[in-house]
Enzyme design. Sequence first.
Site, PDB file in Angstrom:
ATOM      1  N   HIS A  26      42.647  38.978  35.872  1.00  0.00           N
ATOM      2  CA  HIS A  26      41.621  38.561  35.101  1.00  0.00           C
ATOM      3  C   HIS A  26      41.153  37.465  34.661  1.00  0.00           C
ATOM      4  CE1 HIS A  26      42.874  42.998  33.820  1.00  0.00           C
ATOM      5  NE2 HIS A  26      42.935  42.797  35.071  1.00  0.00           N
ATOM      6  N   HIS A  80      36.517  47.371  38.854  1.00  0.00           N
ATOM      7  CA  HIS A  80      37.846  46.537  38.208  1.00  0.00           C
ATOM      8  C   HIS A  80      38.722  46.590  38.872  1.00  0.00           C
ATOM      9  CE1 HIS A  80      40.547  45.405  35.396  1.00  0.00           C
ATOM     10  NE2 HIS A  80      41.543  45.772  36.287  1.00  0.00           N
ATOM     11  N   ASP A 135      40.190  42.105  39.924  1.00  0.00           N
ATOM     12  CA  ASP A 135      41.010  41.611  40.906  1.00  0.00           C
ATOM     13  C   ASP A 135      41.271  41.607  42.060  1.00  0.00           C
ATOM     14  OD1 ASP A 135      42.702  42.903  38.538  1.00  0.00           O
ATOM     15  OD2 ASP A 135      42.949  45.212  39.499  1.00  0.00           O
ATOM     16  N   HIS A 147      47.322  44.427  43.942  1.00  0.00           N
ATOM     17  CA  HIS A 147      47.856  43.700  44.767  1.00  0.00           C
ATOM     18  C   HIS A 147      48.895  42.714  44.969  1.00  0.00           C
ATOM     19  CE1 HIS A 147      45.447  42.666  39.998  1.00  0.00           C
ATOM     20  NE2 HIS A 147      46.594  43.639  40.220  1.00  0.00           N
TER      21      HIS A 147
END
Length: 258
Positions: A68, A217, A221, A244
């Site tokens: 973030h 979001h 990321d 991720h």
Amino acid sequence: MGRTVAAAVTRRGVGLHSGRPCAARVAPAPPGHGLRLNGAPLGQLAVLSTRRATSVATPTGPVATVEHLLAALVGQGVTDAEVTVEGGEAPILDGSAAPWAQALILVEHGGGAPWRPPRSVSVADGERWIRVSPAPALRLTVVAHHPPAPPWRCEVGLEDFARDVAPARTYVFLRDVAALRAAGLAQGGALDNALVLTDAGAPVQGALRLPDEPARHKALDLLGDLALLGRPLAAHVEAHRPGHALNQRLVAALRALA
């Protein structure tokens, strides 16, 4: 044209996963310095974990949940800054990049052009995939889908990161909270720093900040993870259900092209 910050900014809070007090500081740096975390260039940091966050090895020890904060920097075109994190994890704040985007005052200075990949590259894991194509500027098209909730889709550039991407909060489905905490994760998670969703995709409390907040979001990321490439990127990034681990596979594929 490069950018740095006009003055150092420090934010304190708790780590999303550790639940422990931590702090992060962003300080100005001269042209050509690049983005550095605890003294090391981002492009040289080894990724230690991608389980529900991105954790990296730094000269002062492991740092978790860096995405973030890094998204707030690259999303606003910051090319040179010294970032210091204490406590082993970047503070979660309100679960988004908005507190950083609001606090950082940007300053233009000299710098090189973004790197444009010489050709398209893609990575995939089953139904999840990310494709990167050369483009004049960075743009992201992202789909987040967690059945039985309906899919969310967004297409964003960085013309107004603070408005279009930064407010999107990290999210979790209520059905997963107990298992995460049993696994030692989300120890600092709460309704004031995460968006908790029902199976149908509705917020347990309050409302979505943006109609497609989960997709935005995921874009946030992805921006933060792409920061570990270590250079600004000029490309169109299309991502279907990214995470991720897949993001870092993409970073490795892009590094192989550099």
